[in-house]
Design a protein around this motif. Structure first.
Motif, short mmCIF file in Angstrom:
data_model
loop_
_atom_site.label_atom_id
_atom_site.label_comp_id
_atom_site.label_asym_id
_atom_site.label_seq_id
_atom_site.Cartn_x
_atom_site.Cartn_y
_atom_site.Cartn_z
N VAL A 91 49.85 43.03 42.70
CA VAL A 91 48.60 42.87 41.99
C VAL A 91 47.42 42.89 42.95
CG1 VAL A 91 47.29 41.39 40.45
CG2 VAL A 91 49.75 41.58 40.20
N ASP A 92 47.61 42.32 44.13
CA ASP A 92 46.51 42.24 45.07
C ASP A 92 47.04 42.35 46.49
OD1 ASP A 92 43.83 39.83 45.70
OD2 ASP A 92 44.19 41.88 46.42
N SER A 139 54.64 40.06 42.16
CA SER A 139 53.28 39.56 42.08
C SER A 139 52.44 40.10 43.22
CB SER A 139 53.29 38.02 42.13
OG SER A 139 54.02 37.51 41.06
N ARG A 161 47.14 47.62 32.74
CA ARG A 161 47.72 47.15 34.00
C ARG A 161 48.24 45.72 33.86
NH1 ARG A 161 48.03 48.51 39.25
NH2 ARG A 161 48.19 46.79 40.73
N LYS A 162 47.48 44.87 33.16
CA LYS A 162 47.94 43.50 32.95
C LYS A 162 49.26 43.48 32.18
CE LYS A 162 43.29 41.49 33.04
NZ LYS A 162 42.26 40.78 32.26
N ILE A 188 54.65 34.09 36.43
CA ILE A 188 54.30 35.30 37.17
C ILE A 188 55.55 35.81 37.86
CG2 ILE A 188 52.69 36.33 38.81
CD1 ILE A 188 51.39 35.11 36.38
N VAL A 195 52.07 44.42 34.50
CA VAL A 195 52.48 43.31 35.36
C VAL A 195 53.43 42.38 34.61
CG1 VAL A 195 51.68 41.27 36.60
CG2 VAL A 195 50.42 43.40 36.80
N LYS A 196 53.07 42.05 33.36
CA LYS A 196 53.94 41.16 32.57
C LYS A 196 55.28 41.80 32.28
CE LYS A 196 50.20 38.56 30.36
NZ LYS A 196 49.56 38.18 29.07
N GLU A 224 42.90 49.37 37.68
CA GLU A 224 42.64 47.97 38.03
C GLU A 224 41.76 47.30 36.98
OE1 GLU A 224 43.94 46.30 40.36
OE2 GLU A 224 44.64 47.69 41.90
N GLY A 225 42.13 46.08 36.60
CA GLY A 225 41.33 45.30 35.66
C GLY A 225 41.48 45.69 34.21
N THR A 226 42.33 46.66 33.90
CA THR A 226 42.50 47.09 32.52
C THR A 226 43.62 46.31 31.83
OG1 THR A 226 44.09 48.82 33.10
CG2 THR A 226 41.75 49.41 33.14
N TYR A 227 43.58 46.34 30.51
CA TYR A 227 44.62 45.66 29.75
C TYR A 227 45.98 46.29 30.01
CZ TYR A 227 47.44 44.20 25.77
OH TYR A 227 48.44 43.70 24.98
#
Length: 451
Positions: free
Chosen positions: A443-444, A440, A135-136, A436, A139-140, A130-133
């Protein structure tokens, strides 16, 4: 959440493990008897199932991912399982046999994006890093791959139809490429025009460029490609000359369109180019009477699309003023007339895709006239445009957009805020929502699920 994931993960992986066991390979050499056998029920089941998955389940799942609908994940899992079942059916049927084809090869290649999408989805569901590059980026990547599904599905279904008909072999390949690529481009143009019309009306006025600026760039680049790819060999046939000159028309007119549509100005040049292209196609010399009539209908449809687009640009939607000016925002409603250009582009694309020599020889063989054939193509155009509008409606009215004036207030009334600031804010939010893609919700999971 991790516990639930561990429970269903082995079940969803099982079909991937079964593929090598249950599938068989197609062969290059097949007897005439096997090639002419009737199609059996298993193959019909394969076609129906894959059309359902790639034509309905995955596109709807993609939209649900964008709007963070709670049914996104179940739909995608259902699609994964069913498409694997369809793959097995496609390699298990009896009756008519088919030689190795691009449809079969592409079917195997499609399992790379399927496996990638599935793996990324499981990774995101596990909520690690979580919160790492990384993971981002996941998502993309998950969104980009998911957004490609409608295009991949469209291409693969076309390959399937061509394989079923035995089309586009030998000397017919070049014509098939020209008709199917350009026809699909017209349909894609109509879909994008619909998205801008319904969803992008808040973003386009706040951007630095008008829709015709983008149109002109696409026309210019396509014209450059067309200019240098339509002629092969030393001899110039009349079709080589016509297609090459159309390429020159597109990049020459496209450059003018780019210039006249700069600084957010509307331009009629792209519409004029479409009209001239339609006229050229309607007068295109063909080998048979049926082909001539179908091309004429295609040309008239394309000219009509250009004409109504010209009327829309000249007398319809006008951009709101730049920030700081006092004129009120005029982007409040969609006029029914504005649906004509995208619909006619979809119809023109289908007509052009259906106008290859082999297809028209087939309808002559079965005794179908050009009127019946045209009516069938327009029926498909109505259905496709209806489906595109349904998907757009799901985007604007479900998930986190349900009951909200952002990005739409209902379906036919959008962004009626009365002020430039409100319109720009809604437009930026709509544009952000559109980036997005897919999944989605992963993510949360603490966020509230939206019905």
């Amino acid at each position: 959440m991790l516990l639930n994931t561990q429970r269903w993960l082995p079940l969803t992986l099982l079909p991937f493990l079964l593929l090598p066991v249950l599938a068989h390979e197609h062969h290059d050499t097949i007897s005439d008897e096997d090639l002419n056998k009737p199609i059996d029920s298993i193959l019909y089941m394969h076609m129906g199932l894959q059309a359902l998955v790639w034509g309905v389940i995955f596109p709807v799942g993609m939209v649900f991912g964008i709007v963070r609908h709670r049914l996104h994940v179940p739909l995608q899992i259902l699609g994964f399982v069913l498409t694997i079942g369809g793959y097995i059916l496609g390699h298990s049927h009896g009756g008519r046999a088919f030689p190795a084809s691009i449809h079969g090869r592409t079917a195997s290649l499609l399992y790379f994006p399927i496996a990638l999408q599935f793996g990324l989805g499981v990774y995101l569901k596990l909520h690690i890093h979580e919160g790492t590059y990384f993971r981002k980026a996941a998502v993309k990547a998950h969104g980009i791959v998911g957004a490609s599904y409608p295009i991949l599905g469209w291409v693969q279904m076309l390959f399937g139809a061509l394989t079923l008909g035995g089309y586009c072999h030998g000397g017919h390949l070049g014509q098939c490429l020209a008709h199917y690529i350009m026809g699909s481009s017209f349909i894609g143009y109509g879909v994008l025009m619909t998205l801008i019309l319904v969803v992008g009306r808040g973003w386009v006025p706040g951007s630095s460029y008008s829709p015709e600026w983008w149109d002109s760039w696409v026309i210019t680049l396509w014209g450059i490609v067309n200019t240098f790819t339509e002629h092969r060999g030393a001899h110039w046939s009349h079709k080589d000359m016509q297609h090459t000159s159309l390429g020159v028309l597109w990049w020459a007119g496209g450059i003018l369109g780019i210039w006249t549509s700069r600084k957010r100005q509307r331009s009629v040049v792209p519409a004029i180019i479409v009209m001239i292209t339609g006229w050229a196609m309607s007068a295109h010399t063909q080998a048979t009477e049926t082909s001539t009539k179908i091309h004429t209908t295609f040309g008239v449809t394309l000219m009509s699309a250009g004409l109504v687009r010209l009327i829309e640009v000249g007398f319809g939607f006008v951009f709101p003023p730049s920030e700081g000016e006092d004129t009120l925002d005029r982007t409040s409603t969609i006029r029914p007339f504005q649906h004509l250009p995208p619909f006619l582009l979809v119809a023109a694309g289908l007509l052009f895709m259906s106008a290859t020599d082999e297809e028209l020889e087939f309808i002559d063989k079965v005794g179908m006239d050009h009127v019946t054939y045209t009516l069938i193509m327009f029926s498909w155009a109505f259905f496709i445009y209806f489906y595109v509008n349904v998907l757009v409606y799901l985007y604007t009215n479900t998930g986190r957009n349900a009951g909200s004036e952002k990005p739409s207030e209902g379906y036919y009334k959008l962004l009626a805020n009365g002020s430039r600031h409100a319109s720009d804010e809604a437009g930026r939010d709509s544009l952000h929502d559109g980036t997005i893609f897919e999944m989605s919700t992963v993510v949360d999971d603490d966020a509230e699920e939206i019905k």
